[in-house]
Design a protein around this motif. Structure first.
Motif, PDB file in Angstrom:
ATOM      1  N   UNK A 175      55.484  50.408 -37.949  1.00  0.00           N
ATOM      2  CA  UNK A 175      54.647  51.276 -38.795  1.00  0.00           C
ATOM      3  C   UNK A 175      53.508  50.498 -39.461  1.00  0.00           C
ATOM      4  N   UNK A 176      53.121  49.383 -38.847  1.00  0.00           N
ATOM      5  CA  UNK A 176      51.959  48.657 -39.381  1.00  0.00           C
ATOM      6  C   UNK A 176      50.897  48.431 -38.307  1.00  0.00           C
ATOM      7  N   UNK A 177      51.297  48.068 -37.119  1.00  0.00           N
ATOM      8  CA  UNK A 177      50.314  47.683 -36.104  1.00  0.00           C
ATOM      9  C   UNK A 177      49.402  48.870 -35.781  1.00  0.00           C
ATOM     10  N   UNK A 178      48.102  48.587 -35.787  1.00  0.00           N
ATOM     11  CA  UNK A 178      47.035  49.581 -35.586  1.00  0.00           C
ATOM     12  C   UNK A 178      46.775  50.421 -36.831  1.00  0.00           C
ATOM     13  N   UNK A 179      47.374  50.059 -37.968  1.00  0.00           N
ATOM     14  CA  UNK A 179      47.093  50.758 -39.233  1.00  0.00           C
ATOM     15  C   UNK A 179      46.893  49.782 -40.390  1.00  0.00           C
ATOM     16  N   UNK A 180      47.632  48.682 -40.358  1.00  0.00           N
ATOM     17  CA  UNK A 180      47.566  47.661 -41.421  1.00  0.00           C
ATOM     18  C   UNK A 180      47.223  46.343 -40.721  1.00  0.00           C
ATOM     19  N   UNK A 181      46.422  45.529 -41.396  1.00  0.00           N
ATOM     20  CA  UNK A 181      45.994  44.254 -40.821  1.00  0.00           C
ATOM     21  C   UNK A 181      47.171  43.507 -40.181  1.00  0.00           C
ATOM     22  N   UNK A 182      47.012  43.143 -38.923  1.00  0.00           N
ATOM     23  CA  UNK A 182      48.051  42.401 -38.207  1.00  0.00           C
ATOM     24  C   UNK A 182      47.363  41.406 -37.284  1.00  0.00           C
ATOM     25  N   UNK A 183      47.761  40.129 -37.374  1.00  0.00           N
ATOM     26  CA  UNK A 183      47.080  39.073 -36.608  1.00  0.00           C
ATOM     27  C   UNK A 183      48.116  38.207 -35.902  1.00  0.00           C
ATOM     28  N   UNK A 184      48.422  38.594 -34.695  1.00  0.00           N
ATOM     29  CA  UNK A 184      49.521  37.925 -33.994  1.00  0.00           C
ATOM     30  C   UNK A 184      49.279  36.424 -33.830  1.00  0.00           C
ATOM     31  N   UNK A 185      48.122  36.053 -33.307  1.00  0.00           N
ATOM     32  CA  UNK A 185      47.886  34.624 -33.047  1.00  0.00           C
ATOM     33  C   UNK A 185      47.733  33.847 -34.344  1.00  0.00           C
ATOM     34  N   UNK A 186      46.896  34.373 -35.240  1.00  0.00           N
ATOM     35  CA  UNK A 186      46.623  33.635 -36.482  1.00  0.00           C
ATOM     36  C   UNK A 186      47.901  33.418 -37.297  1.00  0.00           C
ATOM     37  N   UNK A 187      48.798  34.393 -37.265  1.00  0.00           N
ATOM     38  CA  UNK A 187      50.026  34.290 -38.054  1.00  0.00           C
ATOM     39  C   UNK A 187      51.180  33.682 -37.244  1.00  0.00           C
ATOM     40  N   UNK A 188      50.897  33.256 -36.040  1.00  0.00           N
ATOM     41  CA  UNK A 188      51.932  32.603 -35.240  1.00  0.00           C
ATOM     42  C   UNK A 188      53.136  33.496 -34.990  1.00  0.00           C
ATOM     43  N   UNK A 189      52.884  34.759 -34.703  1.00  0.00           N
ATOM     44  CA  UNK A 189      53.994  35.683 -34.408  1.00  0.00           C
ATOM     45  C   UNK A 189      54.386  35.496 -32.940  1.00  0.00           C
TER      46      UNK A 189
END
Ligand code: PLP
Length: 419
Positions: free
Chosen positions: A173-187
């Motif tokens: 319930x966050x991706x595409x609605x709330x800031x999410x940065x897979x690479x930058x946050x090392x997810x």
């Protein structure tokens, strides 16, 4: 009931007409030579939504729950230890799945309404000198309580403790609605479903995996068949799927990604923040409390509102639905009856949300919550109108010149016409 249903649950969300039209297709052969020209660009473009250049996107005919399972079963082995905080229904269900798959879960229980406890993750990881913890499960947005947690902070904790555990993030319930940065946050594994920020019907479980996560596939011994990354990668490499994919969902996903890119992800996040903030102003005007216990945890996709004691939140939801054709989110598990939720994500604007807020006011009054009708609506309006100047200006074409009279010039009166 006449008029449209007002859908304000936090998923499924409204499916825009543009996406519905894109999905309205005759079925096609998913093994045709044309099919890769649909699937391959979708898989590539999805990565931009997750903000990953090096990761790989997987699209399963499933839901968020399937994507949870894919993330665990492709990277871990029976008996592996994972660390997870539980502070709402969805973080609980992911833990429950991990346990049922045979993983050993170290659970950090926190109050429902609080965010993920970074200090306790830090203590547990620092104490794990032999690196027995193989993965950290982290629920970015706990939909049950309207709480958003700090993924970047979780990455800092892993870095500071120099812990190599995988970072798995539930971004349903966050991706595409709330800031999410897979690479930058090392997810390492980011999970979502189609029915929330992507504005599609339920039906897709989506995972993006980092190269580090993909590298663990061979040694991961949890059983997997339907959700096997290996089968999927083999088929996806040539633009196909290992089994029958849902054609309409892929066409819809292509349209959804296009819409998000046209609006611009930053504008999408700003719009969600603005809608959420207006909703929070309404709650304040009602004199009610949020379930989220501190502003830093306020969710921009769902607001969970505690109901006064003596009131059953389920009744508010039932009255709203039966009397006003308004769907609100229920309190789940230990929050059943104690709160109701307004979902404000996906294809939504201020005036649509005012309908939801107005309906919630009427339903609350109907069951005896002492609020002033219009108080929440006015508070949201004040906020949205007061901040409207900050919105990106919509480029409008130059105004057309005033229309000239289309009446034929008056003819000179003739003797005949006068008769
Ligand atoms: N995780 C979160 C945060 C959710 O909100 C949900 C569903 O609402 C899920 C996981 C489960 O997703 P699904 O219902 O698509 O299986």
């Amino acid at each position: 009931m006449a008029g449209r249903n007002f859908l304000f649950v936090p998923g499924p969300t409204n499916v825009p007409d543009r996406i519905l039209r894109a999905m309205h297709r005759a079925m096609e052969d998913h093994r045709s030579s044309d099919f890769p020209s649909l699937a391959a660009p979708v898989l590539e473009d999805l990565k931009k939504i997750f903000k990953t250049g090096s990761g790989q996107a997987f699209v399963f005919p499933a839901s968020g729950t399937g994507a949870w399972e894919a993330s665990l079963s492709n990277t871990l082995s029976p008996g592996d230890k994972v660390l997870a905080a539980r502070f709402g229904m969805f973080s609980h269900l992911w833990i429950d799945m991990a346990q049922r798959l045979g993983l050993q879960v170290d659970v950090l229980d926190a109050e429902w309404g609080e965010g993920a406890p970074l200090e306790r993750y830090q203590d547990a990881l620092a104490a794990d000198k032999t690196h027995r913890i193989k993965a950290v499960l982290f629920t970015h947005n706990e939909t049950a309580t309207g709480v958003t947690s700090d993924v970047a902070g979780m990455r800092r904790v892993l870095n500071e403790t120099r812990h190599p555990a995988l970072l798995m993030v539930d971004g349903v319930s966050s991706i595409a609605s709330i800031d999410f940065r897979m690479d930058e946050w090392g997810v390492d594994l980011a999970v979502t479903g189609s029915q929330k920020g992507l504005m599609l019907p339920a039906g897709l479980g989506i995972v993006c995996a980092s190269q580090k996560a993909l590298g663990l596939y061979e040694q991961a011994k949890l059983p997997r068949v339907f959700f096997d990354f290996g089968d999927m990668r083999k088929a996806n490499a040539s633009g196909y799927f290992p089994y029958t994919p849902s054609l309409p969902m892929l066409y819809g996903l292509r349209e959804s990604i296009g819409m998000l890119q046209e609006e611009g992800l930053d504008n999408v996040f700003a719009r969600h923040h603005r809608l959420a903030e207006g909703t929070r102003r309404a709650v304040k005007a009602w004199g009610l409390e949020l379930c989220a216990r501190a502003p830093k945890w306020n969710s921009d996709t769902v607001t969970a509102i505690m109901v006064p004691s003596g009131i059953n939140g389920a009744e508010i939801i039932d009255v709203a639905y039966r009397r006003y054709n308004l769907a609100l989110g229920a309190g789940l598990a230990r929050m059943a009856g104690r709160l109701f939720r307004i979902g404000h994500l996906g294809d939504l604007n201020e005036l649509m949300l005012l309908g939801g807020i107005a309906g919630a006011e009427m339903a609350m009054r109907d069951v005896g919550v002492p609020i002033d009708l219009g108080s929440g609506v006015a508070a949201a309006q004040e906020y949205w109108q007061g901040t409207a100047a900050q919105l990106p200006r919509r480029e409008l074409p130059p105004r057309a010149p005033e229309p000239q009279s289309t009446q034929p010039a008056a003819k000179k009166a003739t003797a005949g016409a006068a008769r």
